[in-house]
Every structure is written in C-alpha cells, then in structure tokens.
Design a protein around this motif. Structure first.
Motif, short mmCIF file in Angstrom:
data_model
loop_
_atom_site.label_atom_id
_atom_site.label_comp_id
_atom_site.label_asym_id
_atom_site.label_seq_id
_atom_site.Cartn_x
_atom_site.Cartn_y
_atom_site.Cartn_z
N GLY A 134 -3.28 -3.69 1.98
CA GLY A 134 -2.93 -4.58 0.87
C GLY A 134 -3.96 -6.10 1.05
O GLY A 134 -4.34 -6.47 0.27
N SER A 160 0.83 -1.18 0.08
CA SER A 160 0.13 -0.08 -0.20
C SER A 160 0.76 1.28 0.07
O SER A 160 0.66 2.41 -0.77
CB SER A 160 -0.96 -0.06 1.32
OG SER A 160 -1.72 -1.14 1.04
N LEU A 170 -5.28 -4.96 -9.49
CA LEU A 170 -4.32 -3.95 -9.03
C LEU A 170 -4.77 -2.56 -9.76
O LEU A 170 -4.74 -1.36 -9.18
CB LEU A 170 -2.97 -4.50 -9.48
CG LEU A 170 -2.27 -5.19 -8.64
CD1 LEU A 170 -0.98 -5.41 -9.34
CD2 LEU A 170 -1.88 -4.73 -7.31
N THR A 220 2.09 1.87 -3.54
CA THR A 220 1.09 2.32 -4.29
C THR A 220 0.85 3.75 -4.21
O THR A 220 0.63 4.42 -5.31
CB THR A 220 -0.14 1.54 -3.97
OG1 THR A 220 0.17 -0.06 -4.50
CG2 THR A 220 -1.23 2.09 -4.95
N ASP A 247 -7.45 -0.70 -7.96
CA ASP A 247 -6.88 -0.15 -6.92
C ASP A 247 -6.36 1.41 -7.35
O ASP A 247 -6.68 2.21 -6.31
CB ASP A 247 -5.83 -0.77 -6.13
CG ASP A 247 -6.54 -2.24 -5.51
OD1 ASP A 247 -7.52 -2.24 -5.24
OD2 ASP A 247 -5.42 -2.87 -5.24
N SER A 295 -7.07 -3.93 -0.75
CA SER A 295 -6.91 -3.97 -2.26
C SER A 295 -7.91 -5.07 -2.69
O SER A 295 -8.26 -6.02 -2.29
CB SER A 295 -5.24 -4.66 -2.31
OG SER A 295 -5.11 -4.99 -3.60
#
Length: 344
Positions: free
Chosen positions: A126, A68, A170, A71, A173, A152
């Motif tokens: 996540g 996370s 992904l 990201t 997200d 996620s």
C-alpha cells in the motif's frame, strides 16, 4: 542468518520452479484459465512510476500490508497469494476463510529474508516505505531478482496527476491488479460497486448547507500521550468531507494525520466529531470509548457543543485510511450527517 547472495540464488531457482509448475496448474478460474493467460501476454501496468510487464498472471503474490492483502482478497485472488504480512486489525468476516489459507510470512513489517523465503513472483504494498533496504528490500533490488513490485496509486498521486480523487486512485489499483492477474471482470465489478457507493454518499452534498455554511467536522484518529491526532488536508477524510458536503476543520494542515492540541481543536469549534475506533489495535487511548471519555473529561473540549450535545459519530479507524473498506466509512459518514440533521 542466511547469506544474501544465497538467498538471491535460491529465489531465482524457486521462481523458475514456480513458473514451470504454474504452467501445468489449474487455470479454470478467472485469472488463471487459458484465455486469461493468453490475454495476459505482454500485459503492462505502471505503478508509482515503474513500468511492470507480465508474460502471465502471477502465481505467488505476497502482500506486504493489510491494505494490499484485503484488496487481493476482495478480488478473489487468495489462490494466487504466497504470503501476507503486517496485519494490524482483524480481517473482515467475509475474507476470513480465504485469509486463513494464506501463509503469514511476518506478523509485522516483513524483512527481505522473510519476503524471499516466500519465493514471490509479485509483491504488492500500500505504501512505498515498505520497500527499503531494512524492510522488504528496495524496488530496484527486487527488480534485479525479476520480482515486480506494486505500490498503491494512493501513495504516489504525483505520478498520476490525471487521477486526483483518492477513491479513484483506489479504483485504479483494483483495475490495474485486475489486468495483472487476468481478473478484469472481478476488478471492474469491485470498482463499479464502490463508485456507486461514492456517488450515493455524494447525494448528501446537494441536500446539505452550502459554502461557508457547510458543517465542519474534526476526525479524531488517535490519542497518544494525551495529544490528539486528527485528519489533515492530505488524508482521505478531507475528500470524504467534500463528497458528503461537510468541511474538514483541519484542511489548512497539509498532512494526513497531524498531531495538534486539544485547545486547537476547541478553537476550530467543529459542528460534529468523527471518532476512529481503533480498539483492535489495543494501544492506550485507541478505543472509541476512551476517546469519548477523554473529551468529556477535558476542561475545554467538554464545553464544545459537539461534545456536550453528543454530535459524535464512530467509524472503524482503519477505514479512515485508504483501503477497500473506506467506502464503508464514507457510507457511515453520510448516514451520520443525516441522523444529526445536517442533510435535508
């Protein structure tokens, strides 16, 4: 130890203070300007079955794990982060300067008290198992404190059956977090760039042998107490194999990283082996060199053509789990298959 009730009161007061101070803060960047703030009114996203609504972009987000954290850094949101936790390996060089500015609330898994001390207005993870009573607190507990929680999509695909690819999960997200923070442009570019990388790697499939002639691969993630842990059907490597035109030798086991025996690996007779290098984690048997040595010294595995002919690829182990880095491992896999002669 601080009293939980007092912690809750303190968090509520702190969140109110954060909201007031943020209203007069610098909003000149994407994710914080007046237009972005206005567009974020009543923004809602669904995360792992829970509807999250935001009157304005978060200002004190906490990431509970490395996935996370990276990201949010990839989306350029470090100025909106009040904390990170559970770092397992080094942060990539391109994010290092931004990461250095963010408080580490816990070197490992954060507790509820450590999370609350950061006075978050949004928490990102996540996986849902970080939201338990003995960890950061349940999603229900945090919702009662008016703190929305994100998980996620990769961790709960059953909640989003229309998006079946782990890579698309992904990307969803990125896009959802972009909406939440008013950073849609950055999120859209990140998703588009990674979709292009997946498509590029997918060019392998049409140039590789088809059907039952596809090359088989074993992904060796770790060796613990002498036993190998490999990629099963539900892990990201299974999807990576499909994309590049290979087949995961352990697709009959519906787990992410099942423990198997070396004899079972030998029975599968993989055409090549992908080693996940976990050197930075530092446990015995984690490095690629140690895994190679284990295989070459094993009386059965050493006789496999994939081992004695050195048909072995190495990729960063952390990239074999879903994250913003995973497209890099996919690119290494596609290139490696060409180098090994499996792609025309």
């Amino acid at each position: 130890m601080r009293h939980p009730a007092r912690l809750g009161i303190a968090l509520t007061i702190a969140l109110a203070t954060v909201g007031c101070s943020a209203a007069v803060g610098d909003r000149s960047k994407e994710g914080g300007g007046p237009a972005a703030r206005a567009s974020a009114k009543a923004i809602s996203v669904t995360s792992c079955g829970r509807r999250l609504s935001f009157a304005e972009p978060p200002h004190r987000a906490v990431a509970l794990d490395q996935t996370s954290t990276e990201t949010l850094l990839a989306l350029g949101l470090e100025d909106r982060m009040a904390g990170t936790a559970n770092l397992k390996t080094k942060i990539p060089a391109q994010y290092a300067a931004a990461y250095a500015k963010i408080p580490v609330i816990a070197p490992k898994i954060a507790t509820g008290e450590q999370l609350r001390s950061a006075t978050p207005d949004f928490v990102v993870a996540g996986s849902s198992d970080l939201y338990t009573k003995d960890r950061a607190g349940t999603r229900e507990e945090l919702a009662a404190l008016k703190v929305p929680t994100f998980v996620s999509a990769v961790d709960c695909p059953q909640r989003n059956p229309a998006v079946t690819s782990p890579f698309e999960q992904l990307f969803s997200d990125y896009e959802d977090l972009g909406k939440v923070f008013g950073a849609q442009q950055r999120a859209g570019k990140l998703a588009a760039d990674q979709r292009a990388a997946v498509a590029k790697a997918g060019e392998n499939a049409s140039k590789a042998p088809q059907g039952d002639d596809r090359p088989s691969v074993v992904y060796l993630y770790s060796v613990f107490n002498g036993m190998p842990y490999v990629a099963g059907k539900s892990g990201l490597p299974s999807e990576m194999s499909r994309i590049v035109g290979a087949k995961n030798a352990f697709d009959d086991i519906d787990e992410d990283w099942p423990e198997v025996s070396w004899e079972e690996v030998a029975k599968r007779e993989p055409d090549f082996i992908v080693i996940g290098d976990l050197s930075e984690r530092g446990r015995p048997g984690d490095s690629a060199a140690e895994k190679r040595a284990t295989m070459t010294e094993h009386p059965v595995i050493s006789k496999l053509p994939a081992v004695h002919d050195n048909k072995i690829l190495e990729v960063p182990g952390i990239e074999l789990d879903p994250s913003v880095r995973s497209v890099h491992a996919l690119e290494l896999l596609a290139k490696g298959m060409k180098d090994l002669g499996y792609v025309r």
